[in-house]
Design a protein around this motif. Structure first.
Motif, PDB file in Angstrom:
ATOM      1  N   HIS A   1       0.814  -1.276  -0.249  1.00 34.03           N
ATOM      2  CA  HIS A   1      -0.307  -0.094   0.487  1.00 34.03           C
ATOM      3  C   HIS A   1       1.063   1.504   0.481  1.00 34.03           C
ATOM      4  CE1 HIS A   1       1.271  -0.664   4.101  1.00 34.03           C
ATOM      5  NE2 HIS A   1       0.695  -0.276   4.268  1.00 34.03           N
ATOM      6  N   TRP A   2       2.414   0.877   0.197  1.00 37.69           N
ATOM      7  CA  TRP A   2       2.544   2.320   0.563  1.00 37.69           C
ATOM      8  C   TRP A   2       3.126   2.815  -1.386  1.00 37.69           C
ATOM      9  CZ3 TRP A   2       3.031   4.870   4.637  1.00 37.69           C
ATOM     10  CH2 TRP A   2       3.214   4.251   5.360  1.00 37.69           C
ATOM     11  N   PHE A   3       3.265   1.448  -1.763  1.00 35.42           N
ATOM     12  CA  PHE A   3       3.376   2.389  -3.321  1.00 35.42           C
ATOM     13  C   PHE A   3       2.405   3.420  -3.730  1.00 35.42           C
ATOM     14  CE2 PHE A   3       2.585   1.775  -7.474  1.00 35.42           C
ATOM     15  CZ  PHE A   3       3.275   2.066  -8.007  1.00 35.42           C
ATOM     16  N   ASP A   4       1.230   3.133  -3.518  1.00 33.20           N
ATOM     17  CA  ASP A   4      -0.316   2.773  -3.982  1.00 33.20           C
ATOM     18  C   ASP A   4       0.229   4.667  -3.426  1.00 33.20           C
ATOM     19  OD1 ASP A   4      -1.552   0.652  -5.939  1.00 33.20           O
ATOM     20  OD2 ASP A   4      -2.865   0.795  -4.050  1.00 33.20           O
ATOM     21  N   ARG A   5       0.027   4.795  -1.914  1.00 33.86           N
ATOM     22  CA  ARG A   5       0.291   5.667  -1.291  1.00 33.86           C
ATOM     23  C   ARG A   5       1.045   7.247  -1.769  1.00 33.86           C
ATOM     24  NH1 ARG A   5      -0.191   3.871   4.804  1.00 33.86           N
ATOM     25  NH2 ARG A   5      -2.366   3.141   4.523  1.00 33.86           N
ATOM     26  N   LEU A   6       2.215   6.574  -2.002  1.00 35.20           N
ATOM     27  CA  LEU A   6       3.012   7.291  -3.056  1.00 35.20           C
ATOM     28  C   LEU A   6       3.053   7.433  -4.169  1.00 35.20           C
ATOM     29  CD1 LEU A   6       6.010   8.519  -3.261  1.00 35.20           C
ATOM     30  CD2 LEU A   6       6.955   6.402  -4.499  1.00 35.20           C
ATOM     31  N   MET A   7       2.413   6.770  -5.160  1.00 34.95           N
ATOM     32  CA  MET A   7       1.852   7.349  -6.628  1.00 34.95           C
ATOM     33  C   MET A   7       0.207   8.422  -5.878  1.00 34.95           C
ATOM     34  SD  MET A   7       3.762   6.569  -8.635  1.00 34.95           S
ATOM     35  CE  MET A   7       2.680   6.865 -10.060  1.00 34.95           C
ATOM     36  N   GLY A   8      -0.458   8.286  -5.408  1.00 37.96           N
ATOM     37  CA  GLY A   8      -1.175   8.889  -4.559  1.00 37.96           C
ATOM     38  C   GLY A   8      -0.571  10.818  -4.058  1.00 37.96           C
ATOM     39  N   ALA A   9      -0.133  10.405  -4.005  1.00 36.45           N
ATOM     40  CA  ALA A   9       0.731  12.041  -3.248  1.00 36.45           C
ATOM     41  C   ALA A   9       1.519  12.748  -4.716  1.00 36.45           C
ATOM     42  CB  ALA A   9       2.010  11.631  -2.208  1.00 36.45           C
ATOM     43  N   VAL A  10       2.158  11.831  -6.180  1.00 33.10           N
ATOM     44  CA  VAL A  10       2.407  11.921  -6.953  1.00 33.10           C
ATOM     45  C   VAL A  10       1.450  12.700  -7.516  1.00 33.10           C
ATOM     46  CG1 VAL A  10       3.205  12.055  -9.039  1.00 33.10           C
ATOM     47  CG2 VAL A  10       4.173  10.534  -6.853  1.00 33.10           C
ATOM     48  N   LEU A  11      -0.152  11.422  -7.846  1.00 36.22           N
ATOM     49  CA  LEU A  11      -1.481  12.875  -8.389  1.00 36.22           C
ATOM     50  C   LEU A  11      -1.622  14.136  -8.007  1.00 36.22           C
ATOM     51  CD1 LEU A  11      -2.411   8.567  -9.015  1.00 36.22           C
ATOM     52  CD2 LEU A  11      -1.756  10.933 -10.996  1.00 36.22           C
ATOM     53  N   VAL A  12      -1.971  13.652  -6.419  1.00 32.34           N
ATOM     54  CA  VAL A  12      -2.004  15.128  -5.526  1.00 32.34           C
ATOM     55  C   VAL A  12      -1.645  15.920  -6.104  1.00 32.34           C
ATOM     56  CG1 VAL A  12      -2.634  15.472  -3.648  1.00 32.34           C
ATOM     57  CG2 VAL A  12      -3.088  13.837  -3.779  1.00 32.34           C
ATOM     58  N   GLY A  13       0.226  15.705  -5.683  1.00 33.27           N
ATOM     59  CA  GLY A  13       0.871  16.545  -6.181  1.00 33.27           C
ATOM     60  C   GLY A  13       0.648  17.325  -7.736  1.00 33.27           C
ATOM     61  N   ILE A  14       0.532  16.742  -8.905  1.00 28.88           N
ATOM     62  CA  ILE A  14       0.165  17.321  -9.507  1.00 28.88           C
ATOM     63  C   ILE A  14      -0.937  18.321 -10.082  1.00 28.88           C
ATOM     64  CG2 ILE A  14      -0.150  16.376 -12.334  1.00 28.88           C
ATOM     65  CD1 ILE A  14       1.999  14.189 -11.866  1.00 28.88           C
ATOM     66  N   GLY A  15      -2.152  17.416  -9.462  1.00 28.58           N
ATOM     67  CA  GLY A  15      -3.602  18.380  -9.130  1.00 28.58           C
ATOM     68  C   GLY A  15      -3.575  19.623  -8.915  1.00 28.58           C
ATOM     69  N   VAL A  16      -2.710  19.528  -7.633  1.00 26.21           N
ATOM     70  CA  VAL A  16      -2.636  21.434  -6.661  1.00 26.21           C
ATOM     71  C   VAL A  16      -1.743  22.600  -7.599  1.00 26.21           C
ATOM     72  CG1 VAL A  16      -1.695  21.530  -4.503  1.00 26.21           C
ATOM     73  CG2 VAL A  16      -3.049  20.123  -4.543  1.00 26.21           C
ATOM     74  N   LYS A  17      -0.616  21.667  -8.253  1.00 26.61           N
ATOM     75  CA  LYS A  17       0.233  22.372  -8.986  1.00 26.61           C
ATOM     76  C   LYS A  17      -0.890  23.154 -10.223  1.00 26.61           C
ATOM     77  CE  LYS A  17       4.641  22.068 -11.587  1.00 26.61           C
ATOM     78  NZ  LYS A  17       5.508  21.679 -12.139  1.00 26.61           N
ATOM     79  N   LEU A  18      -1.073  22.149 -10.904  1.00 28.83           N
ATOM     80  CA  LEU A  18      -2.353  22.175 -12.472  1.00 28.83           C
ATOM     81  C   LEU A  18      -3.566  23.693 -11.223  1.00 28.83           C
ATOM     82  CD1 LEU A  18      -2.932  21.581 -14.810  1.00 28.83           C
ATOM     83  CD2 LEU A  18      -4.457  19.546 -13.839  1.00 28.83           C
ATOM     84  N   ALA A  19      -3.660  23.001 -10.536  1.00 27.19           N
ATOM     85  CA  ALA A  19      -5.296  23.944  -9.969  1.00 27.19           C
ATOM     86  C   ALA A  19      -4.293  25.209  -9.621  1.00 27.19           C
ATOM     87  CB  ALA A  19      -5.504  23.199  -8.276  1.00 27.19           C
ATOM     88  N   LEU A  20      -2.746  25.087  -9.110  1.00 28.58           N
ATOM     89  CA  LEU A  20      -2.766  26.369  -9.102  1.00 28.58           C
ATOM     90  C   LEU A  20      -2.268  27.417  -9.951  1.00 28.58           C
ATOM     91  CD1 LEU A  20      -1.244  26.059  -5.176  1.00 28.58           C
ATOM     92  CD2 LEU A  20      -3.165  26.950  -4.973  1.00 28.58           C
ATOM     93  N   SER A  21      -1.934  27.270 -11.110  1.00 28.65           N
ATOM     94  CA  SER A  21      -0.880  27.327 -11.742  1.00 28.65           C
ATOM     95  C   SER A  21      -2.088  28.554 -12.878  1.00 28.65           C
ATOM     96  CB  SER A  21      -0.965  26.114 -13.456  1.00 28.65           C
ATOM     97  OG  SER A  21      -1.873  25.330 -13.876  1.00 28.65           O
ATOM     98  N   GLU A  22      -0.708  29.001 -13.351  1.00 28.95           N
ATOM     99  CA  GLU A  22      -1.629  30.030 -13.944  1.00 28.95           C
ATOM    100  C   GLU A  22      -1.414  30.421 -15.785  1.00 28.95           C
ATOM    101  OE1 GLU A  22      -1.084  33.989 -12.236  1.00 28.95           O
ATOM    102  OE2 GLU A  22      -1.223  33.863 -10.585  1.00 28.95           O
ATOM    103  N   MET A  23      -2.634  30.703 -16.373  1.00 26.70           N
ATOM    104  CA  MET A  23      -2.210  30.627 -17.762  1.00 26.70           C
ATOM    105  C   MET A  23      -1.336  32.283 -18.134  1.00 26.70           C
ATOM    106  SD  MET A  23      -5.751  30.864 -20.914  1.00 26.70           S
ATOM    107  CE  MET A  23      -5.577  32.385 -20.340  1.00 26.70           C
ATOM    108  N   ARG A  24      -0.514  31.682 -18.826  1.00 29.50           N
ATOM    109  CA  ARG A  24       0.341  32.872 -19.714  1.00 29.50           C
ATOM    110  C   ARG A  24       0.311  32.484 -21.305  1.00 29.50           C
ATOM    111  NH1 ARG A  24       5.400  30.144 -16.300  1.00 29.50           N
ATOM    112  NH2 ARG A  24       4.940  30.109 -14.029  1.00 29.50           N
TER     113      ARG A  24
END
Length: 209
Positions: free
Chosen positions: A186-209
């Protein structure tokens, strides 16, 4: 006549597709978690999602989206929400029953359709891909290039993307690789989950340039 332009498109695409992102993360997760069949279907879904970006780029819709803050943000938040949803589900993974771990690793519970849809949505909703293809079809590709030739470029991009991620799926779905990740359970699942959440947060906070 268009070989030089095509080679430029192919090189730029190669550099872009090789960069780690949501597509890579989701293909790896599906391949390790559910096996080669799921990984390959996910890769095909990602490749098919490319056709969505190619289609609206050829129709000029991508330009409209990129120039509209409201439309772009709507697409961005939708994509971020989807990645957060998948990531949070993975973060909640629980330790597997040791007696059934090997059985789950061998069999998996994932339909080809479900894996394909996951890959398709992950790629199709990516607003960064919107900007990438907009730039590709307005800056790199000459506007005077016949639409049929541009469509050919698009088909190549979809096939090349699918091929690349099929290789990724093949690599990460090998029994030894899966067994190695399975030891982390389950640690692998959690690691990949953290990666996806991180990408999602970064995407949500990104701005159009």
């Amino acid at each position: 006549m268009y070989w030089s332009e095509f080679l430029t498109v192919a090189l730029i695409h190669l550099l872009a597709v090789a960069s780690p992102g949501p597509d890579f993360a989701i293909v790896v997760r599906e391949s390790v978690g559910y096996g080669r069949r799921a990984g390959l279907f996910t890769a095909l879904g990602v490749g098919t999602g490319i056709l969505v970006h190619v289609t609206y780029s050829l129709l000029g819709i991508g330009l409209i989206v990129s120039q509209s803050i409201v439309l772009f943000n709507a697409l961005k938040w939708l994509a971020a929400a989807y990645l957060l949803y998948i990531g949070i589900k993975a973060l909640r993974a629980r330790p597997a029953d040791p007696s059934s771990a090997e059985l789950n690793l061998a069999a998996g519970e994932r339909s080809g359709r479900g894996a394909f849809v996951t890959g398709f949505i992950t790629n199709g909703l990516n607003p960064k891909a919107t900007l990438f293809f907009l730039s590709l079809f307005t800056v790199v590709i000459n506007p005077h290039t016949p639409v049929a030739v541009q469509a050919g470029y698009g088909i190549y991009l979809a096939l090349a993307t699918a091929f690349w991620f099929c290789l990724v799926a093949w690599l990460f779905s090998q029994q030894r690789v899966r067994a190695g990740f399975a030891r982390m359970g389950h640690w692998f699942d959690r690691l990949m989950g953290a990666v996806l959440v991180g990408i999602g947060v970064k995407l949500a906070l990104s701005e159009m340039r």
